[in-house]
Design a protein around this motif. Structure first.
Motif, short mmCIF file in Angstrom:
data_model
loop_
_atom_site.label_atom_id
_atom_site.label_comp_id
_atom_site.label_asym_id
_atom_site.label_seq_id
_atom_site.Cartn_x
_atom_site.Cartn_y
_atom_site.Cartn_z
N HIS A 33 -33.32 25.35 -13.57
CA HIS A 33 -32.15 25.44 -12.69
C HIS A 33 -31.18 26.50 -13.17
CE1 HIS A 33 -32.52 21.20 -10.77
NE2 HIS A 33 -33.54 21.97 -10.53
N GLY A 34 -30.80 27.37 -12.26
CA GLY A 34 -29.73 28.32 -12.50
C GLY A 34 -30.02 29.29 -13.63
N PRO A 35 -28.99 30.05 -14.00
CA PRO A 35 -29.15 31.08 -15.01
C PRO A 35 -29.13 30.55 -16.43
CG PRO A 35 -26.93 31.06 -14.21
CD PRO A 35 -27.70 30.05 -13.40
N ARG A 36 -28.98 29.26 -16.62
CA ARG A 36 -28.84 28.72 -17.96
C ARG A 36 -30.15 28.63 -18.72
NH1 ARG A 36 -24.47 29.05 -20.43
NH2 ARG A 36 -25.20 27.45 -21.80
N HIS A 37 -31.31 28.75 -18.02
CA HIS A 37 -32.54 28.67 -18.79
C HIS A 37 -32.69 29.91 -19.66
CE1 HIS A 37 -34.02 30.78 -15.18
NE2 HIS A 37 -34.97 31.27 -15.95
N ARG A 38 -33.31 29.74 -20.80
CA ARG A 38 -33.41 30.81 -21.79
C ARG A 38 -34.23 31.97 -21.28
NH1 ARG A 38 -29.27 30.83 -24.37
NH2 ARG A 38 -28.76 28.96 -25.45
N GLY A 39 -34.06 33.06 -21.94
CA GLY A 39 -34.80 34.26 -21.56
C GLY A 39 -33.88 35.25 -20.89
N THR A 144 -17.52 31.00 -13.11
CA THR A 144 -17.33 29.69 -13.74
C THR A 144 -18.47 28.73 -13.40
OG1 THR A 144 -15.89 29.01 -11.94
CG2 THR A 144 -14.83 29.83 -13.94
N THR A 145 -19.03 28.84 -12.21
CA THR A 145 -20.13 27.95 -11.87
C THR A 145 -21.47 28.48 -12.37
OG1 THR A 145 -20.32 28.99 -9.68
CG2 THR A 145 -19.01 26.97 -9.84
N LEU A 146 -21.66 29.79 -12.39
CA LEU A 146 -22.93 30.36 -12.83
C LEU A 146 -23.18 30.16 -14.31
CD1 LEU A 146 -23.00 33.77 -10.92
CD2 LEU A 146 -24.44 31.77 -10.51
#
Length: 156
Positions: A33-39, A144-146
């Motif tokens: 989900h979203g940009p928080r996954h690593r890489g 703030t949400t991303l």
């Protein structure tokens, strides 16, 4: 319909449902989900949203290197200070002044992190071309949400 046939059908339906649920979780689980996954998540997202060309991407790489190094250093300082803070709990009587002082140091580091994030996005703005500014403004309204940390379930 006898009991054996009914039981066999129920087991097959449950097996299909479980397989479907596992497939869904693997494909759409929290790491996706979203940009928080690593890489390349945040980097790729920003490059795409701002439509950065090759030269801008090279400049952006330098900004990322500085930003990540600074944030990692501050995160390490926060961790070390938190360790010193929680070591206060080993004492029979916690020193309120030491506790307050260590918490203020952590707050100072957190302030530096926010200033570093802000400067990072100011620097990104500087590498944008005039025709990309609309994309940049759109990105800033989503920051703030991303890039916020996902909420954890509450535990005692």
């Amino acid at each position: 319909m006898n009991k054996t046939k009914l039981l066999t059908i129920a087991v097959i339906v449950l097996l299909i449902l479980n397989t479907g649920t596992l497939g869904f979780l693997i494909l759409n689980g929290p790491m996706r989900h979203g940009p928080r996954h690593r890489g390349e998540g945040p980097k790729k997202l920003i490059v795409e949203k701002l439509h950065l060309d090759q030269q801008q991407q090279a400049e952006y790489e330098k900004l990322i290197h500085w930003h990540r190094g600074t944030i990692d250093q501050l995160d390490n300082q926060i961790l070390e200070t938190k360790n010193r803070l929680y070591l206060q709990l080993l004492k029979t009587n916690v020193d309120a002044k030491a506790e307050d002082s260590l918490i203020n140091v952590i707050v100072g580091y957190q302030k530096q992190i926010e200033q570093t994030h802000f400067k990072h996005f100011e620097d990104i703005k500087k590498i944008c071309k005039p025709e990309q500014m609309e994309y940049y403004y759109d990105l800033t309204t989503e920051l703030t949400t991303l890039f916020s940390k996902p909420r954890r379930p509450k535990h005692d």
